[in-house]
Scaffold this motif. Structure first.
Motif, mmCIF file in Angstrom:
data_model
loop_
_atom_site.group_PDB
_atom_site.id
_atom_site.type_symbol
_atom_site.label_atom_id
_atom_site.label_comp_id
_atom_site.label_asym_id
_atom_site.label_seq_id
_atom_site.Cartn_x
_atom_site.Cartn_y
_atom_site.Cartn_z
ATOM 1 N N SER A 89 0.876 -1.165 -0.077
ATOM 2 C CA SER A 89 -0.151 -0.056 -0.020
ATOM 3 C C SER A 89 0.893 1.299 -0.008
ATOM 4 C CB SER A 89 -1.010 -0.087 1.142
ATOM 5 O OG SER A 89 -1.845 -1.114 1.211
ATOM 6 N N ALA A 90 2.069 1.109 0.579
ATOM 7 C CA ALA A 90 2.790 2.340 0.940
ATOM 8 C C ALA A 90 3.592 2.736 -0.511
ATOM 9 C CB ALA A 90 3.954 2.258 2.004
ATOM 10 N N ILE A 91 4.038 1.474 -1.344
ATOM 11 C CA ILE A 91 4.792 1.685 -2.413
ATOM 12 C C ILE A 91 3.974 2.063 -3.678
ATOM 13 C CG2 ILE A 91 6.938 0.671 -1.395
ATOM 14 C CD1 ILE A 91 6.514 -1.837 -3.134
ATOM 15 N N VAL A 92 2.830 1.336 -3.782
ATOM 16 C CA VAL A 92 2.087 1.524 -5.168
ATOM 17 C C VAL A 92 1.395 2.982 -4.911
ATOM 18 C CG1 VAL A 92 0.499 0.568 -6.307
ATOM 19 C CG2 VAL A 92 1.815 -0.899 -5.167
ATOM 20 N N PRO A 93 1.861 3.958 -5.818
ATOM 21 C CA PRO A 93 1.163 5.227 -5.946
ATOM 22 C C PRO A 93 -0.289 4.938 -6.421
ATOM 23 C CG PRO A 93 3.324 4.945 -7.270
ATOM 24 C CD PRO A 93 2.786 3.620 -6.792
ATOM 25 N N ILE A 94 -0.966 6.115 -6.000
ATOM 26 C CA ILE A 94 -2.668 6.078 -6.396
ATOM 27 C C ILE A 94 -2.683 5.858 -7.930
ATOM 28 C CG2 ILE A 94 -3.482 7.435 -4.554
ATOM 29 C CD1 ILE A 94 -2.930 9.858 -6.378
ATOM 30 N N ILE A 122 -7.425 6.243 1.676
ATOM 31 C CA ILE A 122 -6.953 5.295 2.847
ATOM 32 C C ILE A 122 -8.142 4.295 3.293
ATOM 33 C CG2 ILE A 122 -6.129 4.832 5.237
ATOM 34 C CD1 ILE A 122 -4.545 7.470 4.794
ATOM 35 N N LYS A 139 -8.325 1.686 0.933
ATOM 36 C CA LYS A 139 -7.298 0.445 1.184
ATOM 37 C C LYS A 139 -7.783 -0.269 2.456
ATOM 38 C CE LYS A 139 -3.857 3.221 -0.452
ATOM 39 N NZ LYS A 139 -2.914 2.498 -1.465
#
Lengths: 459, 192
Positions: A17-22, A128, A131
């Motif tokens: 979730s942190a590394i894949v951008p929107i 968020i 997610k």
């Protein structure tokens, strides 16, 4: 042990979730717009939007997201074929009207609850919220994968259900998809739940009223999420008819009628669709659709040519995007990786098949699983083949699912068969070591995927 | 006990080896250059160069230790020679040969890092094999370009390629810092 597995899945999900951008997961813009529309209008897109899709194509939220992403140069890697010096991408063009009308609303209604809470705070929290909604779906998949594993594990082999749960929920493409809005995620969770209750019915050779209720709930959710979930319908009917007597209708008829209530939601939805649009899933023509049709129209090619060029070559395409084709299908795992993972998967499937065909004990143990899963797999493939030939014959237009995620409906059964097969092949090393090797391979595939995602977006 | 620890350590190392790989390389990029429709010697002066050399892009390095470029090119069936040239002295700073694999994707040109490259100007040239032209095969089996003069071709003729200079971080700490700064900038989206 349960806590460890949940923690591992949570940590891996958080990393992805942190590394894949929107806006980097497939079709994320229309998915978000669908959710946003329901939140803003307190209803599903209707006849009005069907005849004039401009409202659906106007989202200041998505424009902001796109501008923000571009200003931060998030999608910076050259794999992303995009000239930063001339940023002119109108993000709303990505929102296809036909896309929204082609998908039933269950996922969007569910995700809207989380998105809406986040929206009260800020746009960022709304994202968020999506997610978080996906994370809960991941836990549902984990729970039911574990339960399926438990059905087939004995006292000596307590690790099996945990490893199965890990294998399903740590599949890199599934985790990657979970980082953005996508209705396939609800399809996976519903299919895990439904598969569990069907397999359990087969294993017990009976259905309890409670299980019947859960079957109705998961079937309703699934067919209200994506069309391919209809492949479960014949299997559900078959299993229920087979063990109908065990439901003891005379004694439980009130409970059984109440259990059928969830089925009225999809029934109502699809009947309304037919009344309003004449089809269960209407396809309004929009600009992108026409362009796509023009780009891959027949040009006088024969059906043979299309089968040769599209039908069979899709197998490696599906394998690639099932194993690792991240971003908007622009960050591929290396060919070597795809080959090795495919080999391991085939090895596991081969081990399962050999055991099933040659060993009587093995066959009787896994018969309930095979009886449920094989018809679903065959029906799913037949459905996709039907789509291919229908589109070719009716419109001379190739619309054929070539992404691995369309097969995520089979993620649990596939993982199960592979795990059982590998366990069988690696048993001479000792059961414990077999699991250690399998867990190491899952971790390796995940870290490899994380590494190529980092290279794709940040280096 | 020792056996157990050893197995655990080996498993962990195997699992995280792809991440170790990233840190060993320490390569990163700062920006992308859009390559305009200039991959054609008719529009580029080549007085002092061989006519088979095609200027892809001139650029100014924005960090020390330039270690290569990533270039989006179409496929070619022959190896291509690259030359990195100082535009002022015409000195060939780095050269080599690259073989592009069969599909449209990023071509990675790597060489030994050029120290003190910050603010220096460079020109990247490619030497194409001019025999048959490119074979940019689309999925329907057709060849997109039938009469192109250069084997390195396709997207570039349409002015549609990106060139990315790649640098090498001085240290592991410096590289980690760059990586986390970029991750942080991604996470900023959620704070808006």
């Amino acid at each position: 042990m349960t806590i460890y597995v949940v923690v591992v899945v949570t940590v891996v999900f958080t990393i992805y979730s942190a590394i894949v951008p929107i806006l980097q997961t497939p079709d994320e813009s229309p998915h978000i717009r669908y959710i946003e529309f329901i939140l803003q209008n307190h209803r599903l897109p209707g006849k009005e939007e069907y005849s004039d899709g401009r409202v659906l194509n106007q989202s200041s939220f998505l424009i902001q997201l796109n501008q923000l992403q571009q200003s931060l140069k998030i999608a910076r890697n050259p794999n992303f074929h995009f000239p930063f010096d001339s940023i002119k991408t109108p993000p709303t063009q990505d929102i296809h009207l036909s896309y929204i009308f082609n998908h039933p609303p269950a996922y969007y209604l569910y995700a809207m609850l989380f998105f809406g809470f986040g929206w009260l705070i800020s746009n960022g929290f709304a994202l968020i919220g999506i997610k978080l909604a996906n994370y809960f779906l991941l836990l549902v998949s984990l729970y039911y994968s574990y339960q399926v594993g438990k059905l087939f594990s004995d006292k000596k082999d307590t690790l099996f259900p945990y490893v199965l749960g890990l294998l399903v929920t740590s599949w890199p493409m599934y985790l990657f998809l979970s980082t953005g809005a996508n209705n396939d995620l609800l399809v996976v969770s519903a299919s895990c739940g439904l598969s569990f209750y069907l397999i359990r019915a087969e294993k017990r050779a009976s259905i309890k009223v409670k299980d019947f209720l859960m079957i109705c709930i998961f079937l309703s959710i699934g067919i209200l999420t994506k069309a391919q979930f209809f492949v479960f319908v014949p299997v559900v009917f078959w299993v229920i008819l087979k063990y109908f007597k065990t439901l003891e209708v005379g004694k439980n008829y009130k409970k059984l009628i109440l259990s059928c209530v969830p089925l009225f939601f999809p029934l109502y939805f699809y009947i309304s669709q037919i009344i309003l649009y004449g089809r269960i899933l209407p396809t309004p023509r929009d600009v992108s659709y026409d362009k796509a049709q023009a780009a891959v129209s027949c040009h006088g090619y024969s059906l043979f040519h299309y089968v040769k060029v599209w039908f069979f070559p899709r197998i490696p395409m599906i394998a690639q995007s099932f194993i690792g084709n991240f971003g908007w299908l622009d960050t591929k795992a290396s060919k070597e990786t795809i080959l090795i993972v495919s080999f391991v998967v085939l090895l596991g499937l081969g081990g399962f098949l050999i055991g099933f065909l040659t060993k009587k004990k093995f066959r009787s143990e896994f018969k309930p699983f095979v009886r449920v899963v094989v018809p679903i797999a065959l029906l799913l493939e037949s459905f996709y083949s039907f789509l291919f030939f229908r589109e070719y014959l009716q419109r001379c237009y190739v619309f054929f699912p070539t992404q691995g995620r369309y097969y995520f409906l089979l993620l649990l059964p596939l993982s199960f068969a592979v795990l059982v097969g590998l366990r069988k092949l690696l048993t001479p090393l000792g059961e414990k070591y077999a699991y250690i090797i399998i867990i190491t391979l899952i971790c390796l595939l995940n870290f490899y995927s994380i590494a190529i995602l980092i290279q794709r977006y940040y280096l | 006990m020792i056996k157990k620890t050893l197995i655990t350590v080996v498993c962990i190392l195997v699992a995280i080896s792809p991440l170790i790989g990233i840190f060993i390389k320490r390569e990163y990029d700062i920006e992308q250059f859009f390559v305009p429709n200039s991959f054609n010697y008719d529009v580029t002066p080549f007085a002092e160069l061989n006519k088979n050399h095609y200027l892809v892009q001139s650029f100014k390095a924005r960090a020390d230790s330039l270690t290569g470029v990533d270039l989006v090119l179409s496929q070619s069936q022959s190896p291509v020679v690259y030359e990195l040239i100082d535009p002022e002295t015409k000195e060939i700073i780095r050269s080599g040969e690259i073989t592009m694999k069969g599909e449209v994707r990023v071509t990675r040109i790597r060489f030994s890092p050029i120290s003190l490259s910050r603010d220096r100007k460079f020109e990247l040239f490619l030497q194409g094999q001019t025999a048959e032209g490119p074979h940019l095969a689309y999925s329907n089996g057709e060849k997109a370009c039938k009469q192109c003069s250069l084997a390195v071709d396709g997207e570039i003729v349409d002015g549609n390629a990106n060139l990315t200079p790649v640098y090498k971080a001085d240290s592991l700490i410096g590289f980690t810092k760059i990586l986390f700064q970029r991750l942080k900038s991604n996470l900023k989206v959620y704070a808006k």
